[in-house]
Motif scaffolding. Structure first.
Motif, PDB file in Angstrom:
ATOM      1  N   UNK A  90       0.807  -1.243   0.000  1.00 18.05           N
ATOM      2  CA  UNK A  90       0.000   0.000   0.000  1.00 18.05           C
ATOM      3  C   UNK A  90       0.831   1.281   0.000  1.00 18.05           C
ATOM      4  N   UNK A  91       1.916   1.315   0.784  1.00 20.81           N
ATOM      5  CA  UNK A  91       2.714   2.539   0.849  1.00 20.81           C
ATOM      6  C   UNK A  91       3.468   2.784  -0.447  1.00 20.81           C
ATOM      7  N   UNK A  92       3.984   1.711  -1.038  1.00 19.04           N
ATOM      8  CA  UNK A  92       4.668   1.876  -2.318  1.00 19.04           C
ATOM      9  C   UNK A  92       3.696   2.303  -3.413  1.00 19.04           C
ATOM     10  N   UNK A  93       2.473   1.787  -3.363  1.00 20.22           N
ATOM     11  CA  UNK A  93       1.464   2.217  -4.339  1.00 20.22           C
ATOM     12  C   UNK A  93       1.216   3.714  -4.239  1.00 20.22           C
ATOM     13  N   UNK A  94       1.141   4.219  -3.018  1.00 22.39           N
ATOM     14  CA  UNK A  94       0.900   5.653  -2.832  1.00 22.39           C
ATOM     15  C   UNK A  94       2.071   6.480  -3.351  1.00 22.39           C
ATOM     16  N   UNK A  95       3.299   6.015  -3.101  1.00 24.86           N
ATOM     17  CA  UNK A  95       4.481   6.724  -3.589  1.00 24.86           C
ATOM     18  C   UNK A  95       4.503   6.739  -5.108  1.00 24.86           C
ATOM     19  N   UNK A  96       4.191   5.592  -5.713  1.00 26.52           N
ATOM     20  CA  UNK A  96       4.157   5.522  -7.179  1.00 26.52           C
ATOM     21  C   UNK A  96       3.099   6.479  -7.733  1.00 26.52           C
TER      22      UNK A  96
END
Length: 413
Positions: A217-223
């Motif tokens: 989830x956090x990497x998705x938000x960063x992307x």
């Protein structure tokens, strides 16, 4: 122990600094060459802007697999040499009277492909060189160099273009990549040998990297944040030089000086990154820096050829500052949570999206510049960048302070 006493990191740092100066000069003089010498239209500028980052869409995903299969320093060396040869062809063609916009587009496209390989390899190489516990310091120092290059590079490029011609600036870019390769050759640290067992094919390995990124989830938000920001940044890149030259009537030298403002903000961001980390921890700066600084870009299209030039400077400084703090924090976070065997694919998967958004934005900027005008297009670009911060502000990152650090090679099914 500080990385200043780490010999091989110093070599990487110096080589990267020289390369960053060359690249920053090139990013300024190529558009100036296209506008001044080749009389490029807004749409042609959009095509040129898109060509420089199109490779992230074309080879971004397989690049991660290739980097994970190979030692990373040789990949960086070859990429530097390829970029040098390509960029040195521009001044040669110019001096022979044979330079065309098509030549610039092809050079930008192929040099962009080499940049994809270099960047994915570099981001995957740093943890092996300095250790995961020193990633924030390492990334901060490397970003400091990029920031200093952003301050000095555009001003130097503008001065070179005005005094000696933009082709000389492209020459400096090529030489910078050659010098970078010489420093990389002197690094002695032995990389871990990439595993050669258990490979299941390019498609499966690409999918493994994508699952790791988009299943987090956090990497998705960063992307999403970085991709949105870069898309609108691509729109802005297509028209910013046109805005400064044709709308504000600035000379080439003045354009270089003004574009250095973003670099000044970046230097300040890199210098103060340690304070952000000490005050807020490794996670909070990701979303807080975006929330506070990205909206400052809305000051740029308010510029005019009077005291309102100060608004352009302030907006560029704010963007430069925020981008550096955001990038150091999110890159260090990504590197700290990713297993060694997935670093190349993780970095490539993210860059495929976030850098792949740039050529799409560049093309959109060219179309919008032709259709609605230069200044309205710049408003669209800056508003979109400001709103991109919401992806991380409304993400799970707001509830986090510390990230788990992976210290051994891990396998996930």
């Amino acid at each position: 122990m500080s990385l200043r006493s780490h010999r091989d990191f110093r070599l990487l740092w110096v080589g990267d600094t020289v390369s960053q100066f060359g690249a920053t000069i090139g990013r300024t003089v190529l558009p100036l060459l296209a506008v001044g010498a080749l009389a490029a239209t807004p749409f042609e500028m959009g095509v040129l802007s898109a060509a420089g980052s199109a490779a992230f869409l074309l080879i971004g995903l397989p690049a991660g697999v290739w980097v994970d299969r190979m030692s990373r320093r040789p990949v960086m060396l070859v990429a530097d040499l390829v970029r040098a040869l390509l960029l040195l062809s521009v001044p040669v063609a110019w001096w022979l009277g044979a330079l065309t916009l098509a030549h610039l587009v092809v050079v930008a496209l192929l040099a962009g492909a080499a940049t994809v390989m270099f960047d994915v390899a570099y981001q995957s190489y740093l943890p092996a060189l300095v250790g995961r516990e020193q990633l924030v310091e390492g990334n901060s120092k490397l970003e400091s160099s990029r920031a200093v290059a952003q301050v000095s590079g555009p001003a130097l490029a503008g001065g070179l273009a005005q005094a000696l011609g933009a082709a000389v600036g492209v020459l400096a870019t090529g030489v910078g990549h050659l010098v970078s390769a010489l420093f990389l050759l002197r690094i002695r640290t032995v990389e871990p040998v990439p595993e050669r067992t258990g490979r299941t094919g390019l498609r499966h390995e690409v999918a493994e990297g994508l699952r790791f990124v988009f299943g987090h989830p956090s990497l998705r938000a960063i992307v999403a944040c970085t991709g949105t920001s870069n898309f609108f940044g691509g729109i802005g890149a297509a028209v910013t030089v046109l805005f400064l030259v044709r709308e504000l009537g600035l000379s080439e030298g003045a354009v270089g000086l003004l574009l250095s403002a973003a670099g000044a903000g970046a230097v300040l961001g890199a210098v103060t990154m340690g304070r952000w980390h000490a005050r807020f921890g490794p996670i909070t700066p990701i979303w807080l820096s975006a929330l506070v600084t990205f909206p400052l870009g809305l000051l740029v299209p308010l510029g005019a050829p009077d005291w309102r030039l100060a608004l352009v400077v302030l907006g560029e400084v704010g963007i430069g500052y925020g981008v550096i703090v955001y990038n150091v924090a999110q890159l260090s976070y990504r590197q700290s949570i990713c297993p060694d065997h997935l670093l190349g694919r993780m970095n490539a998967s993210i860059r495929f999206v976030v850098w792949g958004a740039l050529p799409l934005g560049g093309l959109a900027g060219g179309v919008l510049g032709e259709g609605i005008g230069i200044t309205p297009t710049l408003w669209v670009a800056m508003a979109g960048q400001a709103l991109s911060a919401l992806w991380v502000v409304l993400s799970p990152l707001r509830a986090m302070r510390d990230a788990p650090v992976i210290t051994t090679v891990e396998r996930h099914g």
